[in-house]
Enzyme design. Structure first.
Site, PDB file in Angstrom:
ATOM      1  N   LYS A 169      31.050  40.889 -16.449  1.00 50.45           N
ATOM      2  CA  LYS A 169      30.721  40.110 -15.248  1.00 50.45           C
ATOM      3  C   LYS A 169      30.932  38.630 -15.554  1.00 50.45           C
ATOM      4  CE  LYS A 169      27.482  37.566 -13.379  1.00 50.45           C
ATOM      5  NZ  LYS A 169      28.290  36.728 -12.531  1.00 50.45           N
ATOM      6  N   GLY A 200      30.791  39.022  -9.150  1.00 53.01           N
ATOM      7  CA  GLY A 200      29.569  39.199  -8.376  1.00 53.01           C
ATOM      8  C   GLY A 200      28.510  38.244  -8.848  1.00 53.01           C
ATOM      9  N   GLY A 202      24.857  36.809 -10.272  1.00 53.95           N
ATOM     10  CA  GLY A 202      24.000  37.176 -11.392  1.00 53.95           C
ATOM     11  C   GLY A 202      22.865  38.080 -10.977  1.00 53.95           C
ATOM     12  N   VAL A 205      25.042  41.813  -9.587  1.00 57.45           N
ATOM     13  CA  VAL A 205      25.894  42.460 -10.604  1.00 57.45           C
ATOM     14  C   VAL A 205      25.303  42.259 -12.007  1.00 57.45           C
ATOM     15  CG1 VAL A 205      28.179  42.387 -11.674  1.00 57.45           C
ATOM     16  CG2 VAL A 205      27.970  42.405  -9.199  1.00 57.45           C
ATOM     17  N   GLY A 206      24.882  41.023 -12.317  1.00 58.37           N
ATOM     18  CA  GLY A 206      24.300  40.757 -13.639  1.00 58.37           C
ATOM     19  C   GLY A 206      23.045  41.588 -13.867  1.00 58.37           C
ATOM     20  N   CYS A 278      27.461  23.851 -24.481  1.00 62.14           N
ATOM     21  CA  CYS A 278      26.169  24.168 -25.095  1.00 62.14           C
ATOM     22  C   CYS A 278      26.026  23.485 -26.452  1.00 62.14           C
ATOM     23  CB  CYS A 278      26.023  25.675 -25.241  1.00 62.14           C
ATOM     24  SG  CYS A 278      27.465  26.430 -26.010  1.00 62.14           S
ATOM     25  N   GLU A 378      18.389  20.462 -21.617  1.00 63.49           N
ATOM     26  CA  GLU A 378      19.851  20.506 -21.583  1.00 63.49           C
ATOM     27  C   GLU A 378      20.329  19.984 -20.234  1.00 63.49           C
ATOM     28  OE1 GLU A 378      21.835  24.421 -21.572  1.00 63.49           O
ATOM     29  OE2 GLU A 378      23.109  23.606 -23.160  1.00 63.49           O
TER      30      GLU A 378
HETATM   31  P1  NDP Z   1      23.558  30.790 -15.822  1.00 62.44           P
HETATM   32  O1  NDP Z   1      22.901  31.033 -17.099  1.00 62.44           O
HETATM   33  O2  NDP Z   1      22.768  30.913 -14.569  1.00 62.44           O
HETATM   34  O3  NDP Z   1      24.834  31.750 -15.645  1.00 62.44           O
HETATM   35  C1  NDP Z   1      25.543  32.386 -16.675  1.00 62.44           C
HETATM   36  C2  NDP Z   1      25.991  33.769 -16.238  1.00 62.44           C
HETATM   37  O4  NDP Z   1      24.843  34.606 -16.055  1.00 62.44           O
HETATM   38  C3  NDP Z   1      26.722  33.783 -14.896  1.00 62.44           C
HETATM   39  O5  NDP Z   1      27.712  34.772 -14.897  1.00 62.44           O
HETATM   40  C4  NDP Z   1      25.594  34.134 -13.951  1.00 62.44           C
HETATM   41  O6  NDP Z   1      26.020  34.633 -12.720  1.00 62.44           O
HETATM   42  C5  NDP Z   1      24.838  35.174 -14.746  1.00 62.44           C
HETATM   43  N1  NDP Z   1      23.479  35.416 -14.267  1.00 62.44           N
HETATM   44  C6  NDP Z   1      22.689  34.610 -13.512  1.00 62.44           C
HETATM   45  N2  NDP Z   1      21.511  35.204 -13.254  1.00 62.44           N
HETATM   46  C7  NDP Z   1      21.550  36.420 -13.863  1.00 62.44           C
HETATM   47  C8  NDP Z   1      20.639  37.502 -13.966  1.00 62.44           C
HETATM   48  N3  NDP Z   1      19.432  37.461 -13.384  1.00 62.44           N
HETATM   49  N4  NDP Z   1      20.995  38.585 -14.656  1.00 62.44           N
HETATM   50  C9  NDP Z   1      22.195  38.650 -15.278  1.00 62.44           C
HETATM   51  N5  NDP Z   1      23.111  37.669 -15.183  1.00 62.44           N
HETATM   52  C10 NDP Z   1      22.796  36.548 -14.508  1.00 62.44           C
HETATM   53  O7  NDP Z   1      24.236  29.361 -15.850  1.00 62.44           O
HETATM   54  P2  NDP Z   1      24.522  28.431 -14.601  1.00 62.44           P
HETATM   55  O8  NDP Z   1      25.895  28.653 -14.226  1.00 62.44           O
HETATM   56  O9  NDP Z   1      23.562  28.566 -13.492  1.00 62.44           O
HETATM   57  O10 NDP Z   1      24.277  27.005 -15.247  1.00 62.44           O
HETATM   58  C11 NDP Z   1      22.960  26.452 -15.268  1.00 62.44           C
HETATM   59  C12 NDP Z   1      22.672  25.788 -16.571  1.00 62.44           C
HETATM   60  O11 NDP Z   1      22.778  26.724 -17.629  1.00 62.44           O
HETATM   61  C13 NDP Z   1      23.642  24.693 -16.953  1.00 62.44           C
HETATM   62  O12 NDP Z   1      23.345  23.508 -16.340  1.00 62.44           O
HETATM   63  C14 NDP Z   1      23.464  24.673 -18.433  1.00 62.44           C
HETATM   64  O13 NDP Z   1      22.319  23.941 -18.772  1.00 62.44           O
HETATM   65  C15 NDP Z   1      23.259  26.104 -18.788  1.00 62.44           C
HETATM   66  N6  NDP Z   1      24.501  26.777 -19.210  1.00 62.44           N
HETATM   67  C16 NDP Z   1      24.721  26.982 -20.524  1.00 62.44           C
HETATM   68  C17 NDP Z   1      25.893  27.540 -20.949  1.00 62.44           C
HETATM   69  C18 NDP Z   1      26.200  27.745 -22.382  1.00 62.44           C
HETATM   70  O14 NDP Z   1      27.375  27.760 -22.762  1.00 62.44           O
HETATM   71  N7  NDP Z   1      25.218  27.955 -23.221  1.00 62.44           N
HETATM   72  C19 NDP Z   1      26.936  27.934 -20.020  1.00 62.44           C
HETATM   73  C20 NDP Z   1      26.608  27.728 -18.648  1.00 62.44           C
HETATM   74  C21 NDP Z   1      25.430  27.159 -18.294  1.00 62.44           C
HETATM   75  P3  NDP Z   1      26.060  33.630 -11.463  1.00 62.44           P
HETATM   76  O15 NDP Z   1      27.222  32.778 -11.722  1.00 62.44           O
HETATM   77  O16 NDP Z   1      26.205  34.497 -10.301  1.00 62.44           O
HETATM   78  O17 NDP Z   1      24.752  32.891 -11.437  1.00 62.44           O
END
Ligand code: NDP
Length: 479
Positions: A169, A200, A202, A205-206, A278, A378
């Site tokens: 996903k 999809g 999070g 699908v997540g 990150c 962060e």
């Molecule tokens: P998220 O952690 O929300 O998203 C990462 C992935 O997880 C996406 O595919 C997301 O789907 C999915 N996801 C979200 N909710 C769930 C759930 N309940 N169960 C399973 N999967 C889920 O990151 P964001 O995109 O919202 O970014 C927010 C913050 O997270 C950033 O500002 C940053 O601080 C941090 N971040 C850190 C990263 C890293 O590399 N460590 C990468 C990205 C973000 P969906 O897109 O639909 O929400």
């Protein structure tokens, strides 16, 4: 407008059962550029069923067969690398050098994993026991938007090397990148079901992947908040988890640091991937005795950075990925001033003339205390906090005073001193006097930066379960 209306299940591009449509905005212009149809729980069930059906035969393949698959996947991704770069620049807003490096890294992750497989021992001994490292079953891979190709390819390569099949996903913000990458992987002509990709949200699908009883492990990269949700959900079915989460990485400049090297390193470390990384070095921990000099040098270097359209060759910082991310970074910049930190450069608002896209000003705060939110949370944008210290012990204490522990940086002309400080930093990776790329080194965090490691031997072992056999006789093995 591009319409992305297929997901990938059992070796075929199929129309998802889900019907919700999400509009995707070009981060450089703020204009709509695509729409994506989102999958739902039914799609996850179909994808898991395909991966589960493919698993028994695939889990018995030899190293050579897996290496041949990885080679084909590498070749298929490398063959379209320029297109992959273009789509990433347009959809994500990453700069050209970042996107080029990202695509190359994604393709190479298949080669690195092949290299690893070549010498990896799946059968070991422990005393008189024979220990076989077995694949876990179907793996769920959940990835974010900040380097989509790389996350998908490296996690998938490791899963396949281990003998697992996968359901992926990706972030729906990367739907166009997912589409072209899936076309590449499809062109590698591997058996149906080995990997399946469901776009999809999070929370549908997540969450369905997290809850699914036929998924044995989840490899996730993203925020710490979502990582915790996944870990909580996964425990219900005792899924193994590898969580690569957030960071607030310290960059310690010791008094004798060579500033001609340390300042460019510090600026690259917090502006890398437009700050959406990150592993970004977002806390610059500097000796009070050299504070003025360091501040001046940082200001000159940051003011010289070129913020602009990511497709322009000279651009060093592109837009942030979307409006939410832009608003989040603006909020933190405003908060820094409210908390009493002083702006050295940057600030809220768009850089002049860039009001349409999600651009921010690279921003540096001084007079920062390590307990301020801008030093603890962060931000995920090009925002740096400079924190002063009086002694080496204090520098180490400040560096480690964080809930995260993903990466750390240290600079000193005295290698022994740098080594000594590096040894005391609580982080999954420490970079001494520079930035490095070692694809076989383990990657992952201490504390709330995650659980487990990716890449290299440690990364592969995280996809395997040891099975000990006592009383086993090799002379009775079937040929
Ligand atoms: P998220 O952690 O929300 O998203 C990462 C992935 O997880 C996406 O595919 C997301 O789907 C999915 N996801 C979200 N909710 C769930 C759930 N309940 N169960 C399973 N999967 C889920 O990151 P964001 O995109 O919202 O970014 C927010 C913050 O997270 C950033 O500002 C940053 O601080 C941090 N971040 C850190 C990263 C890293 O590399 N460590 C990468 C990205 C973000 P969906 O897109 O639909 O929400």
């Amino acid at each position: 407008m591009q319409n992305i209306h297929h997901i990938y299940i059992n070796g075929q591009f199929v129309t998802p059962h889900g019907t919700q449509v999400q509009e995707l905005i070009n981060p450089t212009t703020g204009q709509p550029r695509a729409s994506v149809v989102l999958g739902d729980e039914t799609d996850v069930h179909a994808a898991v069923a395909a991966a589960k059906a493919a698993y028994p035969a695939y889990s018995r393949t030899s190293k050579q067969e897996r290496m041949a698959i990885l080679q084909r996947m590498h070749d298929a991704v490398a063959a379209r690398s320029e297109e992959l770069v273009q789509v990433m620049v347009e959809e994500y807003g990453g700069t050209l050098p970042f996107c080029r490096a990202s695509v190359q890294r994604a393709a190479n992750s298949f080669l690195h994993t092949m290299q690893l497989l070549e010498t990896f021992d799946f059968v070991r001994t422990a005393g008189s026991a024979r220990v076989v490292l077995e694949p876990l079953g179907v793996v769920g891979i959940i990835t974010p938007w900040n380097s989509s190709y790389g996350f998908i390819c490296s996690k998938l390569a490791t899963a396949l090397a281990a003998g697992s099949t996968a359901v992926i996903k990706p972030s729906e913000l990367s739907a166009a990148q997912t589409q072209i990458l899936t076309e590449c992987l499809h062109a590698a002509q591997i058996a149906p079901g080995l990997f399946n990709i469901v776009n999809g949200s999070g929370d549908t699908v997540g969450a369905a992947i997290t809850a699914h009883r036929d998924i044995a492990k989840i490899s996730f990269t993203g925020s710490t908040a979502v990582g915790k949700q996944i870990a909580r959900g996964a425990v219900e079915t005792m899924k193994r988890v590898t969580l690569e989460l957030g960071g607030k990485s310290p960059n310690v400049l010791l008094e004798d640091a060579d500033l001609d090297l340390a300042i460019p390193t510090a600026v690259a470390a917090f502006t890398f991937n437009s700050g959406q990384a990150c592993l970004a070095g977002t806390r610059l921990i500097v000796p009070a005795s050299r504070l003025d000099e360091i501040q001046q040098r940082i200001k000159v270097a940051v003011d010289a950075l070129i913020v602009g359209a990511p497709a322009d060759a000279g651009t060093q910082i592109g837009p942030l990925v979307n409006a939410a991310q832009h608003a989040r970074v603006q909020r933190y910049i405003a908060l820094g001033t409210q908390e009493g930190a002083t702006l050295l450069t940057g600030g809220t608002g768009h850089p002049p003339g860039m009001e349409n896209g999600y651009f921010v000003k690279p921003t540096v705060f001084v007079n920062v205390r390590n307990d301020m939110a801008i030093a603890q949370e962060e931000i995920f944008g090009p925002v740096l906090s400079i924190i002063a210290y009086d002694s080496e012990e204090e520098a180490i204490a400040i560096a480690n005073d964080t809930r995260y522990g993903l990466q750390a940086y240290v600079s000193s002309r005295d290698q022994a001193r740098a080594n000594r400080v590096a040894a005391q930093l609580v982080a999954g990776r420490v970079f001494i006097n520079g930035l490095y790329d070692e694809p076989l080194a383990p990657f992952g965090g201490f504390k709330q930066s995650g659980i487990g490691r990716e890449f290299g031997t440690y990364g592969l072992e995280a996809y395997l379960e040891p099975k000990a056999m006592m009383g086993y006789s090799t002379s009775h093995e079937s040929p």
